[in-house]
Enzyme design. Structure first.
Site, PDB file in Angstrom:
ATOM      1  CG  HIS A 106      -0.230  -0.145   2.525  1.00 40.34           C
ATOM      2  ND1 HIS A 106       0.184  -1.374   3.000  1.00 40.34           N
ATOM      3  CD2 HIS A 106       0.170   0.752   3.441  1.00 40.34           C
ATOM      4  CE1 HIS A 106       0.786  -1.212   4.161  1.00 40.34           C
ATOM      5  NE2 HIS A 106       0.806   0.068   4.452  1.00 40.34           N
ATOM      6  CG  HIS A 108       1.055   5.348   4.209  1.00 41.18           C
ATOM      7  ND1 HIS A 108       0.284   5.210   5.346  1.00 41.18           N
ATOM      8  CD2 HIS A 108       1.836   4.234   4.159  1.00 41.18           C
ATOM      9  CE1 HIS A 108       0.594   4.069   5.957  1.00 41.18           C
ATOM     10  NE2 HIS A 108       1.533   3.454   5.249  1.00 41.18           N
TER      11      HIS A 108
HETATM   12  P1  AMP Z   1       2.033   0.385   7.288  1.00 44.68           P
HETATM   13  O1  AMP Z   1       2.556   0.549   8.680  1.00 44.68           O
HETATM   14  O2  AMP Z   1       2.791   1.153   6.247  1.00 44.68           O
HETATM   15  O3  AMP Z   1       1.899  -1.082   6.966  1.00 44.68           O
HETATM   16  O4  AMP Z   1       0.596   1.053   7.271  1.00 44.68           O
HETATM   17  C1  AMP Z   1      -0.565   0.435   7.691  1.00 44.68           C
HETATM   18  C2  AMP Z   1      -1.582   1.539   7.855  1.00 44.68           C
HETATM   19  O5  AMP Z   1      -2.837   0.942   7.936  1.00 44.68           O
HETATM   20  C3  AMP Z   1      -1.383   2.392   9.123  1.00 44.68           C
HETATM   21  O6  AMP Z   1      -1.251   3.754   8.753  1.00 44.68           O
HETATM   22  C4  AMP Z   1      -2.664   2.131   9.914  1.00 44.68           C
HETATM   23  O7  AMP Z   1      -3.118   3.282  10.568  1.00 44.68           O
HETATM   24  C5  AMP Z   1      -3.629   1.699   8.836  1.00 44.68           C
HETATM   25  N1  AMP Z   1      -4.701   0.825   9.264  1.00 44.68           N
HETATM   26  C6  AMP Z   1      -4.632  -0.234  10.096  1.00 44.68           C
HETATM   27  N2  AMP Z   1      -5.830  -0.831  10.212  1.00 44.68           N
HETATM   28  C7  AMP Z   1      -6.677  -0.133   9.414  1.00 44.68           C
HETATM   29  C8  AMP Z   1      -8.077  -0.248   9.095  1.00 44.68           C
HETATM   30  N3  AMP Z   1      -8.842  -1.214   9.621  1.00 44.68           N
HETATM   31  N4  AMP Z   1      -8.615   0.662   8.254  1.00 44.68           N
HETATM   32  C9  AMP Z   1      -7.860   1.634   7.714  1.00 44.68           C
HETATM   33  N5  AMP Z   1      -6.543   1.793   7.972  1.00 44.68           N
HETATM   34  C10 AMP Z   1      -5.962   0.925   8.808  1.00 44.68           C
END
Ligand code: AMP
Length: 143
Positions: A106, A108
């Site tokens: 993903h 950001h």
């Molecule tokens: P990463 O640390 O780059 O893997 O990012 C994962 C992101 O997913 C973090 O910014 C979290 O805040 C976000 N996240 C985790 N659970 C959810 C969810 N259920 N819905 C939307 N975002 C989420």
């Protein structure tokens, strides 16, 4: 979770893609889903997630990667139009030691506002869903 390993189909984004966990959608097509980060680092923190299964940038098929980054640019432009931030940070983490917490590729999109401090990565407060829905609608309206 190191860089290498087997894709876990029960990661949270896989569950969101299957509709097993709710999300606040900004945009969806056959290849990607874009939705609001539930623990935003700033107002308008948006995620762009390919539907094809891969853990990180290194194990993603080049065509899938090209598609998701093109869409990330388009959605970032919509975020700019909708929220008028002073800057936009695009981030993407590979492996837990690099800060990755969800092991499905993903990107950001993190709007930056000069007057506001950024919450830490994966340390933001859980957002109010009504507020997130309003922001998502504003971004979608610019796509
Ligand atoms: P990463 O640390 O780059 O893997 O990012 C994962 C992101 O997913 C973090 O910014 C979290 O805040 C976000 N996240 C985790 N659970 C959810 C969810 N259920 N819905 C939307 N975002 C989420």
């Amino acid at each position: 979770m190191s860089l290498d390993g087997i894709y876990d189909p029960d990661n949270i984004f896989a569950k969101i893609l299957r509709g097993e966990i709710p999300n606040v959608t900004v945009y969806e097509d056959d290849h990607i889903l874009s939705f609001m980060d539930a623990f935003p680092q700033s107002r308008g923190h948006t995620l762009v997630v390919p539907k094809a299964a891969s853990r990180n940038l290194l194990d993603t098929k080049p065509d899938d990667l090209a598609y998701v980054i093109r869409k990330t640019q388009i959605i970032a432009k919509a975020v700019k139009q909708a929220l008028q931030p002073d800057g936009i940070t695009i981030t993407q983490f590979n492996g837990a030691p690099a800060g990755q917490t969800v092991f499905h590729l993903h990107f950001h999109i993190i709007p930056r506002y000069v007057s506001e401090n950024l919450a830490g990565h994966s340390q933001g407060q859980m957002a109010d869903m009504t507020e997130l829905s309003k922001i998502a609608a504003e971004i979608s309206a610019n796509l």
